[in-house]
Design a protein around this motif. Structure first.
Motif, mmCIF file in Angstrom:
data_model
loop_
_atom_site.group_PDB
_atom_site.id
_atom_site.type_symbol
_atom_site.label_atom_id
_atom_site.label_comp_id
_atom_site.label_asym_id
_atom_site.label_seq_id
_atom_site.Cartn_x
_atom_site.Cartn_y
_atom_site.Cartn_z
ATOM 1 N N LEU A 26 -3.783 -45.028 -32.121
ATOM 2 C CA LEU A 26 -3.151 -46.270 -31.665
ATOM 3 C C LEU A 26 -3.065 -47.295 -32.792
ATOM 4 N N VAL A 27 -4.166 -47.460 -33.520
ATOM 5 C CA VAL A 27 -4.175 -48.421 -34.631
ATOM 6 C C VAL A 27 -3.092 -48.071 -35.644
ATOM 7 N N HIS A 28 -3.043 -46.815 -36.056
ATOM 8 C CA HIS A 28 -2.135 -46.433 -37.135
ATOM 9 C C HIS A 28 -0.679 -46.344 -36.673
ATOM 10 N N SER A 29 -0.468 -46.227 -35.357
ATOM 11 C CA SER A 29 0.906 -46.258 -34.854
ATOM 12 C C SER A 29 1.541 -47.624 -35.048
ATOM 13 N N ASN A 49 -0.887 -39.149 -40.502
ATOM 14 C CA ASN A 49 -2.079 -38.364 -40.217
ATOM 15 C C ASN A 49 -1.967 -37.069 -41.010
ATOM 16 N N SER A 50 -2.812 -36.917 -42.031
ATOM 17 C CA SER A 50 -2.777 -35.744 -42.889
ATOM 18 C C SER A 50 -4.004 -34.882 -42.631
ATOM 19 N N ASP A 51 -3.817 -33.861 -41.800
ATOM 20 C CA ASP A 51 -4.916 -32.946 -41.464
ATOM 21 C C ASP A 51 -6.150 -33.697 -40.957
ATOM 22 N N GLY A 52 -5.911 -34.708 -40.135
ATOM 23 C CA GLY A 52 -7.012 -35.442 -39.523
ATOM 24 C C GLY A 52 -7.459 -36.668 -40.285
ATOM 25 N N THR A 53 -6.929 -36.876 -41.489
ATOM 26 C CA THR A 53 -7.253 -38.064 -42.275
ATOM 27 C C THR A 53 -6.060 -39.016 -42.251
ATOM 28 N N TYR A 54 -6.314 -40.242 -41.879
ATOM 29 C CA TYR A 54 -5.230 -41.211 -41.822
ATOM 30 C C TYR A 54 -4.977 -41.820 -43.185
ATOM 31 N N LEU A 55 -3.707 -41.809 -43.574
ATOM 32 C CA LEU A 55 -3.254 -42.409 -44.824
ATOM 33 C C LEU A 55 -2.336 -43.575 -44.509
ATOM 34 N N ILE A 56 -2.411 -44.603 -45.345
ATOM 35 C CA ILE A 56 -1.542 -45.767 -45.185
ATOM 36 C C ILE A 56 -0.919 -46.104 -46.535
ATOM 37 N N THR A 96 -22.685 -47.683 -43.027
ATOM 38 C CA THR A 96 -21.457 -46.898 -42.864
ATOM 39 C C THR A 96 -20.345 -47.558 -43.663
ATOM 40 N N THR A 97 -19.637 -46.781 -44.462
ATOM 41 C CA THR A 97 -18.598 -47.343 -45.319
ATOM 42 C C THR A 97 -17.361 -47.749 -44.533
ATOM 43 N N LEU A 98 -16.873 -46.846 -43.687
ATOM 44 C CA LEU A 98 -15.596 -47.049 -43.006
ATOM 45 C C LEU A 98 -15.791 -47.630 -41.616
ATOM 46 N N VAL A 99 -14.694 -47.747 -40.881
ATOM 47 C CA VAL A 99 -14.728 -48.019 -39.449
ATOM 48 C C VAL A 99 -14.313 -46.725 -38.765
ATOM 49 N N ILE A 100 -15.231 -46.119 -38.033
ATOM 50 C CA ILE A 100 -14.987 -44.840 -37.377
ATOM 51 C C ILE A 100 -14.777 -45.097 -35.887
ATOM 52 N N VAL A 101 -13.618 -44.647 -35.369
ATOM 53 C CA VAL A 101 -13.243 -44.994 -33.995
ATOM 54 C C VAL A 101 -12.844 -43.724 -33.249
ATOM 55 N N PRO A 102 -12.908 -43.754 -31.910
ATOM 56 C CA PRO A 102 -12.461 -42.601 -31.138
ATOM 57 C C PRO A 102 -11.053 -42.179 -31.554
ATOM 58 N N PRO A 103 -10.768 -40.874 -31.574
ATOM 59 C CA PRO A 103 -9.486 -40.379 -32.092
ATOM 60 C C PRO A 103 -8.255 -41.039 -31.486
ATOM 61 N N GLN A 104 -8.282 -41.286 -30.174
ATOM 62 C CA GLN A 104 -7.104 -41.906 -29.555
ATOM 63 C C GLN A 104 -6.925 -43.351 -30.012
ATOM 64 N N ASP A 105 -8.021 -44.029 -30.321
ATOM 65 C CA ASP A 105 -7.929 -45.402 -30.829
ATOM 66 C C ASP A 105 -7.425 -45.411 -32.268
ATOM 67 N N ALA A 106 -7.857 -44.412 -33.051
ATOM 68 C CA ALA A 106 -7.375 -44.301 -34.433
ATOM 69 C C ALA A 106 -5.862 -44.081 -34.444
ATOM 70 N N ASN A 114 1.236 -40.434 -54.242
ATOM 71 C CA ASN A 114 2.547 -40.624 -53.600
ATOM 72 C C ASN A 114 2.653 -41.959 -52.869
ATOM 73 N N GLY A 115 1.990 -42.975 -53.421
ATOM 74 C CA GLY A 115 2.084 -44.294 -52.811
ATOM 75 C C GLY A 115 1.250 -44.476 -51.567
ATOM 76 N N LEU A 116 0.357 -43.524 -51.302
ATOM 77 C CA LEU A 116 -0.490 -43.580 -50.107
ATOM 78 C C LEU A 116 -1.956 -43.686 -50.483
ATOM 79 N N SER A 117 -2.739 -44.267 -49.577
ATOM 80 C CA SER A 117 -4.184 -44.364 -49.756
ATOM 81 C C SER A 117 -4.881 -44.008 -48.448
ATOM 82 N N VAL A 118 -6.118 -43.593 -48.570
ATOM 83 C CA VAL A 118 -6.919 -43.321 -47.379
ATOM 84 C C VAL A 118 -7.162 -44.634 -46.641
ATOM 85 N N SER A 119 -6.979 -44.599 -45.341
ATOM 86 C CA SER A 119 -7.209 -45.788 -44.526
ATOM 87 C C SER A 119 -8.702 -46.027 -44.334
#
Length: 268
Positions: free
Chosen positions: A175-178, A185-192, A163-173, A223-228
């Motif tokens: 929390l992490v990005h907060s 959160n762009s249409d369900g994809t987290y950007l940082i 698995t390439t990424l770290v996939i976590v339950p939505p509420q944990d995702a 726009n200065g953002l990348s996929v998390s």
């Protein structure tokens, strides 16, 4: 198959659905030569149907390194066969994954059957498997962002080099990005932010391991953002299971002990 004098099949059908993609075909046996080892009568799946996820993949197949009980073919894995035949010195295999970002993607990759890289062998901390489902699944104590605990309890992690990424339950995702300044959160994809300095850490067995910031930044989104490297999703239908892939594993030497049913880590 026509090019192999040792190929055999009873035309028994199989199908596998992965986290992304699926494949089906028939099970077969043949002699495998891998890393200097020879395995006779190794069962494998001969795929004649693969989903579009694999259509342009640069690899020819998937070598399952989970435990036998997870096999869709109800057969021993290649590594279990190496153990049973006495071909490996130790019932462990270990990974060091190189990184494109730090220039070790070609020189730093290692998969060792039957041992651990001596540079890290004395630093390994082990975690016993917490469930017997065939995954390399261990208890996860907590996660942190910039050294601050997220207060997670009752979580476990499936450790998976496939698995390439770290996939976590939505509420944990969420929390992490907060806790990551500028995350969206762009249409369900987290950007940082591409230039983020955030450090996400995972704690196993009382030991905390950092994810390098450059490994947390995956694909340029403009726009200065990348996929998390951490995204939300349901892995097993449970709100308490994380799927921990290469975004984390590129930061450690990871060891998989078949005999003792344990996963070990040493920081790189």
């Amino acid at each position: 198959p026509d090019n192999s004098s040792t190929f055999k099949t009873h035309n028994k059908k199989f199908s596998i659905t992965y986290g992304s993609g699926n494949t089906s075909g028939i099970s077969a046996t043949d002699t495998f030569n891998i890393a200097g080892f020879t395995i006779k009568n190794q069962t494998f799946g001969l795929s004649d149907v693969v989903s579009s996820d694999f259509a342009d993949s640069p690899f020819d197949g998937i070598l399952g390194l989970a435990l036998d009980s997870l096999s869709s073919l109800h057969a021993k894995t290649p590594f279990q066969n190496l153990i049973d035949h006495g071909d490996v010195k130790s019932p462990v295999f270990s990974f060091v994954l190189g990184s494109l970002q730090d220039g070790t993607n070609r020189t730093g990759n290692e998969l060792i059957f039957g041992g651990i890289d001596p540079k890290y062998s004395d630093s390994i901390s082990y975690n016993r498997l917490d469930i017997g489902n065939g995954f390399w699944q261990i208890v996860m104590d907590d996660a942190l962002v910039n050294g601050s605990s997220l207060g997670l309890e009752g979580k476990s992690a499936i450790i998976d080099t496939g698995t390439t990424l770290v996939i976590v339950p939505p509420q944990d995702a969420e929390l992490v990005h907060s806790r990551i300044p500028g995350a969206q959160n762009s249409d369900g994809t987290y950007l940082i932010p591409t230039d983020t300095t955030a450090v996400v850490s995972l704690t196993f067995g009382g030991v905390t391991y950092n994810i390098k910031t450059e490994h947390l930044v995956v694909d340029d989104a403009g726009n200065g953002l990348s996929v998390s490297g951490i995204q939300g999703g349901s892995v097993t239908g449970s709100d308490d299971v994380w799927l921990v892939g290469d975004v984390f594993l590129k930061n450690v030497c990871s060891v998989y002990d078949v005999k003792n049913r344990a996963v070990g880590f040493a920081p790189l």
